[in-house]
Each structure stands twice: as structure tokens, then as C-alpha cells.
Design an enzyme around this catalytic site. Structure first.
Site, PDB file in Angstrom:
ATOM      1  N   ARG A 126     -21.150  -6.381   2.106  1.00 46.20           N
ATOM      2  CA  ARG A 126     -21.775  -6.029   0.815  1.00 46.20           C
ATOM      3  C   ARG A 126     -22.193  -7.282   0.040  1.00 46.20           C
ATOM      4  O   ARG A 126     -22.935  -7.191  -0.928  1.00 46.20           O
ATOM      5  CB  ARG A 126     -20.816  -5.179  -0.024  1.00 46.20           C
ATOM      6  CG  ARG A 126     -19.506  -5.841  -0.395  1.00 46.20           C
ATOM      7  CD  ARG A 126     -18.601  -4.898  -1.173  1.00 46.20           C
ATOM      8  NE  ARG A 126     -17.301  -5.486  -1.458  1.00 46.20           N
ATOM      9  CZ  ARG A 126     -16.259  -5.448  -0.643  1.00 46.20           C
ATOM     10  NH1 ARG A 126     -16.383  -4.857   0.541  1.00 46.20           N
ATOM     11  NH2 ARG A 126     -15.102  -6.001  -0.981  1.00 46.20           N
ATOM     12  N   TYR A 127     -21.680  -8.447   0.461  1.00 49.30           N
ATOM     13  CA  TYR A 127     -22.026  -9.690  -0.232  1.00 49.30           C
ATOM     14  C   TYR A 127     -23.111 -10.494   0.486  1.00 49.30           C
ATOM     15  O   TYR A 127     -23.880 -11.195  -0.157  1.00 49.30           O
ATOM     16  CB  TYR A 127     -20.780 -10.577  -0.384  1.00 49.30           C
ATOM     17  CG  TYR A 127     -19.668  -9.931  -1.179  1.00 49.30           C
ATOM     18  CD1 TYR A 127     -19.866  -9.555  -2.506  1.00 49.30           C
ATOM     19  CD2 TYR A 127     -18.418  -9.702  -0.607  1.00 49.30           C
ATOM     20  CE1 TYR A 127     -18.849  -8.962  -3.241  1.00 49.30           C
ATOM     21  CE2 TYR A 127     -17.394  -9.109  -1.328  1.00 49.30           C
ATOM     22  CZ  TYR A 127     -17.618  -8.737  -2.645  1.00 49.30           C
ATOM     23  OH  TYR A 127     -16.619  -8.150  -3.376  1.00 49.30           O
ATOM     24  N   THR A 128     -23.124 -10.442   1.796  1.00 49.90           N
ATOM     25  CA  THR A 128     -24.062 -11.290   2.545  1.00 49.90           C
ATOM     26  C   THR A 128     -25.423 -10.625   2.695  1.00 49.90           C
ATOM     27  O   THR A 128     -25.550  -9.400   2.617  1.00 49.90           O
ATOM     28  CB  THR A 128     -23.495 -11.614   3.939  1.00 49.90           C
ATOM     29  OG1 THR A 128     -23.272 -10.384   4.645  1.00 49.90           O
ATOM     30  CG2 THR A 128     -22.192 -12.380   3.834  1.00 49.90           C
TER      31      THR A 128
END
Length: 754
Positions: A126-128
């Protein structure tokens, strides 16, 4: 009253448990082998990797697009093509994005995608963010051109490519690892230019051997600057058999006396290497290392600094030890087990692998050209119809406007095909009115030229191969780079022994009459003046170095050895040797020495027999020692005497009867053990009754003076004085002057060298 139940087996398949289990296991095995663990020779990808790359291309995430959240890609892959765990899918995607894991990454990531030190430290999906790399064009650029077969996805609602139309042998370029059922694969990465060059060689020379291909592909090329130290002959054998191993070694340089490691083997963690070296330091197995630092940062991903204790430390020897005992040198298994064009897994050699990939590539190019040819011919067919419509434009427009079934009328009136008639009818009247003959004929000419070129290529195997060759060379120029892992011939790493690792300090080993031992630092030790237990006293002492073995010889002629550094300190009274060694009952320890392995000694019994022995032959590996000197009845051991030069030195032997004999040391044999030869003649019965025996031995270098001690009196013999006592080995010797019939010991006075 019980009722009997009739079980109906109608419609139920009956199979034995053994047969069912066998079939179920086989199905599972085939699934793991074909659809999970092993790569396809065509694109070098496993199904999950292929689906990730294809799904990203379908999302429009090419190298020129904006990065999108990785969760978006993973969701698409799972929902459309790969109904498995999201974490496994994301991990496969991460691996393809890590430049330290993949030689030519397929995914261009943004954010935390892990580090060489800890590849699994990547952030959650969900961050990258990610998109395809430029290199992925090699796999995807020909996808929509009829080049590969398509198969339904897991629920039959979509199609996915069975294999990607790779323009380069990606299998060798990025390598792969996988564990299936009953088999595994380990393909190391290679350099793009080298592999492309080998493919070109195979196209030019189909009969090329593996050895000839190895001129282009000397070995793997990992995404690290560490050295490949496997000999080239062994690498060639790996490529000839498809199995073997490749060894990599870290690269270091010396900066201001410090050792700086700046490249680690593939997938080796710097923090783990630091732990391994620090562990040895804490265990006091690396006394030559003073400190250890990790100076790795963004600019220097790998920078491990080892600080030697002094500038006298042999850096090469230290690093050789670390290569042998840590992950600074690592071996990688090679097993070229892949799914071939026949759909079967097989271990292939380099020539088979490249030949089969070229077969795949030629087939792909042929399908691409045929797809384009079909498209060109369809367009030409439509242009023929369009030209007829242009030449009869008014009539065509009239038919379209007035006829109920204009298609049938057009086909009959102008002899058009159904496709041509449909195309004319699908074209707007306004566009039909704007048609220009020159444009139509110009497009026809261009397409006819292309048609001829495509037909020529498809009709000639040689020209098709030439096209493949040209495309390989062009792609190698576009995507290729220089080799990163140099192949270097290096000596085999060897771990230092415990003795070699110890600091070489001067020490003196002291032996007491009761068999107690201790080790004092330095050589200027008054061994006789040390404190001893009540009833005990000084017996013998030997100078040497702390990294040598102390050799003890007992009264039965057996020898024992212990590392000098392991002996107790001379600050106390030591410890009994019997606690660490197991001599025969009643035996006592008579002498001690610290010999070099290649040093020579004369060892003898007081019965007058002896031999020359090497220092390494004095040492014993086990606690019970080894039989060194065979003693005749009633005789005792005489302490060994060092020999400087076997050819030049003389041996002096004196008996209790006052007889002295000198002869060349070279007259004695060099043995590893035994009784030896006669040194001086003493009747055996006189030795047994202790009436006469050998008092002492001395080794005289050329020009030295022999000093005899008898009580408080001394006699010095040199030059011509010694000639009187020289004789053949084993003789009785000549009598010494009155007053020296009972010699206590022999000393040697060596004149100072100019």
C-alpha cells in the site's frame, strides 16, 4: 426388528485408495513443476512473474507512464490471473524490482523496495509504487502481433499469454531459482551482451560446441562487483553438463592500513558478515584484528572496514582466513533444469539451451511476420475494393442510397468480396466522396513493397535467421551493459589453524621434576629460580614462540605435544601434565622443547643409539602420545640436541667411562621413529647394569669449541684438539685426560660471526 439397508453405488466412481493417491500426487507434482516452480525457456519466467508483467502492461504501466500503487497491480494479478496469496505475489514483484536481486530488473519501483543488507525489508504494497522497467520491452513489445498462443485464465473470462515473446534469452539474463516436487532449478544470471553474442555465434555456426560458446559466455554475471573465482575450466564443465557450482568472493582494498570490503557476493548480507567476524573476535579467534566497522551508506552500499592490530599483520593471510570462515566467499549451485519447447522439464547444457531458445525466437519472428503479412494482405484487399468504389463513385453512392440491399448489389455489380463490400458500406458517404486515387495507389505501392519483403523473409530460412541476428545485435546495443562480476583466478581460501591465529610472542615453557608445566612470557626467564611446590624443583625449560607446539618426551621414549599458548601461566605453579596427557604407568617427563616443523634434532638413548628427527615428527596428535625412541633394556632418554647443518655439523658423544667420540651428524640416519643407529660403542650388558652409559651429546658447528664440565673443572677442546677424538660412528671413542673421566655435561661455544 432391524431393517437391512441397501447401499446403491449407482453413479459413484469406485477407485482404489492407492490409485487415487498416486494420481492426486502426480497431478499436484505436475502443477508445481509446470505452473509454479520452473521457468519456460521462451521468456525465462515462472507463471506468477509472467502474470505480473502482463497485468502491469494491461494497466498501461510501461516505462514512460507514472508509477502506480503496487497494491493496484497485485489486486489485478490476483483477481484476473493468479488466484493465490497476495503476499507471495507481492514478494515476486519485489524481487523483479530489486537491482541487487535481478541482473536486469523488470519492474521500476518507487519507495522502499528492500536493501542488499536485508532484501525482505521492503515496505507494504500500500506504500510502494511501481511501473515496468525499460528492459521489460524485451518481453512485451511483440505481444499483440500474433507471436504467442493465448490460454483462458483461471475462470475462463479472460485470456492470458502462455509465454511472452522475449526478444532476448531472459532465462539466462536474469536467472531463476525454484524448488518443485522431485526436482529444482538454479539458473544464475548472465551478461546480456555476452549471451546475445553467443546466440549470434550459434546462428552463424550451428555446430558450435559448448567450449566455443564459452568464448562468448565465460561465466555468470551477478548484480554485484564481487569476483567469480571458479576456474574457467570448471565453469565450462558446468555449461557442458548443466550442473555444478559457482564460487564468488568479496572484493577488498587497503586504505591507510585498514581493510575495506566494498563488494559482497550475490545475496550475502553485510550485517551477517559483520556478525560472523565479530563472533570470531569475541571468541578470541582473530587476535590480529583490532576493530570492525560498518560504514555502508547510500553512496557506498557496501563498506565494511576491518582494522588490523598492527601493520605487521599479513592482510592477504587474514582475508584468506575470513574467506574460508565467513560468507565473504560463497558457493552457488547451478542446475539448468527448465521447461523446454516440448513442455517437459529437462537439464540442458548451454548449447541446448541457446539452440532451443533460438528455435523459439525464430518461430516467434516467423509468427510476427506472418501476422503482419496477413494484415498487409487484408489491407490490400480492402484498398482494391476502395479503388473500385472511387473509380465508380457516383454509381456506388447511388446504389447505397437507393437499393434496399446495397451489399448484394455492390458485390454483383463490381465483383467485390463480402469483406470489401462491408468496408465500403461502413465508410461514411462524406469520406467516400473525399477519396483520392493518388492516396489509395500510394498506399497500395507501399503495402505491396512490404508484402514482397515479408514474403521473401518468410520464404527463406537464411534471411529469417539474418533478421533474428540483426535484431539480437540491435537489442544487445540498446539494453546491454558491461560485465559486473569479474572472473578472476584466485588461490583456494584456507582457514588459519588455531596455532597460526595466535599472536607470535616469545615464551619459555618450564617443566618441573614432578611433571608440572607452565608457560612464561619472554626468553629471559630464570626457570630454576621460579617457585615450585614442596618436594618439587626445576627439570627443564625450552624457549620458543606462543604459536608453536611444546613437545614433551617421557622416560619410555614416547613424545607428546600441546599448544604452547594453551599452557598455564608462569605466574602460578602450573598444572600437572598428567591431567592433559596419558603417559604409561610409572613414566616421567624428561625434557621439553618447542621445535619448528622443519627443524632437525639428534635424539638418542644413553645406550648409545640415536637418529636425526624432524621437528614435525616429534609432535603427537593424541593424548597418549606416540612411540618416538625405542629404548634398549636399562637405558634412558638423552634430551634432543638441535642441528643447524646436517652436512657440516659434528656430533660429540661422551660416556661415563670418560670416552669421547666425534663424527659427522650426516652419518646418522633421519627417521620418524625407532631405535636409530649406534652413536658410540658401549657393551649392552654394561648399559643394563648401568656400569657405563652415554652421559651427554653435543652438536658442534664448524669452528665451534667443545667445553667439557666435570664438577667444577672445565676443559675446552677446539681445532686440532678435537682431531684426536674424531672417528667412525659407533666406535668406542678415545679416553679423555685424567680428571675428566667423569664428565657431567658437554657445552658448545660458538665464536661470534663477523
Amino acid at each position: 426388528m432391524s431393517e437391512s439397508l441397501d447401499l446403491s453405488l449407482e453413479g459413484v466412481e469406485r477407485r482404489s485408495l492407492a490409485e487415487f493417491t498416486e494420481q492426486a500426487y502426480l497431478n499436484y507434482s505436475m502443477y508445481v513443476i509446470m505452473d509454479r516452480a520452473l521457468p519456460h525457456i521462451g521468456d525465462g519466467l515462472k507463471p506468477v512473474q509472467r502474470r505480473i508483467v502482463y497485468a502491469m502492461s494491461e494497466l498501461g504501466l510501461d516505462a514512460d507512464s507514472k508509477h502506480k500503487k503496487s497494491a493496484r497491480t497485485v489486486g489485478d494479478v490476483l483477481g484476473k490471473f493468479h488466484p493465490h496469496g497476495d503476499s507471495a505475489c507481492y514478494e515476486a514483484m519485489v524481487l523483479m524490482a530489486q537491482p541487487f536481486s535481478y541482473r536486469y530488473p523488470l519492474v521500476d519501483g518507487q519507495g522502499n523496495w528492500g536493501a542488499p543488507d536485508d532484501p525482505k525489508s521492503f515496505a507494504a504494497m500500500r506504500y510502494t509504487e511501481a511501473r515496468l522497467s525499460r528492459y521489460s520491452e524485451v518481453l512485451l513489445s511483440e505481444l499483440g502481433q500474433g507471436t504467442v498462443d493465448w490460454v483462458p485464465n483461471f475462470d475462463g473470462t479472460l485470456d492470458e499469454p502462455a509465454v511472452l515473446p522475449a526478444r532476448l534469452p531472459n532465462l539466462l539474463l536474469n536467472g531463476t531459482t525454484g524448488i518443485a516436487v522431485g526436482m529444482a532449478t538454479d539458473v544464475p544470471p548472465h551478461n546480456l551482451r555476452e549471451v546475445a553474442s553467443a546466440c549470434v555465434r550459434l546462428l552463424d555456426q550451428p555446430g558450435a560446441t559448448v567450449a566455443e560458446l564459452c568464448e562468448h559466455v565465460p561465466g555468470p554475471d551477478f548484480p554485484t562487483e564481487a569476483e567469480i573465482i571458479t576456474p574457467r575450466a570448471d565453469l565450462q564443465k558446468v555449461y557442458e553438463t548443466g550442473r555444478g557450482s559457482v564460487r564468488m568472493r568479496a572484493v577488498y582494498r587497503v586504505e591507510d592500513g585498514d581493510i575495506v570490503i566494498h563488494a559482497l557476493p550475490h545475496q550475502v548480507s553485510g550485517s551477517k558478515v559483520l556478525e560472523q567476524i565479530a563472533g570470531q573476535m569475541q571468541a578470541k579467534k582473530l587476535p590480529m584484528v583490532a576493530d570492525l566497522r560498518d560504514e555502508s551508506d547510500h553512496e557506498n552500499p557496501t563498506r565494511i572496514v576491518i582494522i588490523p592490530r598492527s601493520n605487521r599483520v599479513d592482510v592477504e593471510e587474514l582475508m584468506t582466513h575470513l574467506f574460508a570462515t565467513t560468507d565473504l566467499e560463497t558457493s552457488y549451485r547451478v542446475n539448468l533444469n527448465i521447461i523446454g519447447l516440448d513442455g517437459k522439464p529437462q537439464v540442458k547444457d548451454l548449447r541446448q539451451l541457446l539452440s532451443e531458445w533460438l528455435q523459439f525466437r525464430i518461430g516467434t519472428v516467423r509468427r510476427r511476420l506472418q501476422f503482419r503479412l496477413d494484415k498487409v494482405e487484408r489491407r490490400l484487399h480492402l484498398l482494391d475494393g476502395l479503388l473500385i468504389a472511387f473509380l465508380n463513385l457516383d454509381e456506388v453512392i447511388h446504389i447505397i442510397r437507393t437499393e434496399d440491399q446495397p451489399k448484394a448489389v455492390l458485390m454483383e455489380r463490381f465483383e467485390l468480396s463480402e469483406v470489401q463490400a462491408d468496408y465500403i458500406l461502413d465508410t461514411r458517404l462524406r469520406q467516400l466522396a473525399r477519396l483520392e486515387e493518388m492516396k489509395i495507389r500510394g498506399e497500395q505501392e507501399e503495402l505491396l513493397k512490404e508484402q514482397k519483403r515479408l514474403q521473401t523473409l518468410l520464404g527463406s530460412e537464411a534471411k529469417l535467421k539474418k533478421l533474428v541476428r540483426e535484431e539480437l545485435i540491435k537489442d544487445a546495443e540498446t539494453y546491454g551493459d558491461d560485465r559486473r562480476s569479474p572472473i578472476v583466478a584466485r588461490a583456494e581460501a584456507r582457514a588459519l589453524s588455531e596455532t597460526e591465529l595466535m599472536p607470535t610472542e616469545p615464551v619459555t615453557v618450564v617443566l618441573s621434576e614432578k611433571g608440572w608445566v607452565r608457560c612464561a612470557k619472554g626468553h629471559d626467564i630464570d626457570a630454576a629460580g621460579l617457585s615450585y611446590k614442596a618436594g618439587d624443583g626445576f627439570k627443564a625449560a625450552a624457549p620458543g614462540r606462543s604459536n608453536q607446539y611444546a613437545v614433551f618426551i617421557d622416560s619410555t621414549g614416547r613424545s607428546y605435544s600441546l599448544p604452547a599458548h594453551s599452557l598455564p601461566s608462569a605466574r602460578g605453579q602450573g598444572e600437572p601434565l598428567s591431567g592433559r596427557l596419558t603417559p604409561p604407568p610409572g613414566a616421567s617427563f624428561e625434557c621439553v622443547l618447542l621445535p619448528d616443523d622443519d627443524a632437525l634434532f639428534v635424539i638418542a638413548s644413553d645406550a648409545g643409539y640415536g637418529f636425526v628427527v624432524k621437528g614435525e615428527d616429534l609432535q603427537a596428535k593424541n593424548k597418549a602420545g606416540k612411540a618416538l625412541l625405542s629404548l634398549p633394556n636399562g637405558s634412558a632418554v638423552v634430551a634432543p640436541r638441535p642441528v643447524r647443518d646436517v652436512e657440516q655439523d659434528w656430533l660429540a658423544a661422551v660416556t661415563t667411562e670418560g670416552r669421547l667420540l666425534l663424527f659427522k651428524v650426516s652419518d646418522l640416519p633421519q627417521l620418524g621413529k625407532g631405535k636409530g643407529n649406534k652413536i658410540i660403542g658401549i657393551p649392552g650388558e654394561r648399559v643394563a647394569s648401568r656400569e657405563e652409559y652415554l652421559t651427554d651429546l653435543a652438536v658442534l658447528p664448524a669452528g665451534a669449541t667443545l667445553v667439557l664440565q666435570a664438577g667444577k673443572r672445565t676443559l675446552s677442546l677446539k681445532g686440532d684438539d678435537l682431531e684426536h677424538y674424531k672417528g667412525e660412528r659407533g666406535r668406542r671413542g678415545n679416553k679423555l685426560p685424567r680428571g675428566f673421566q667423569r664428565v657431567d655435561s658437554l657445552l658448545v661455544d660458538i665464536p661470534p660471526q663477523d
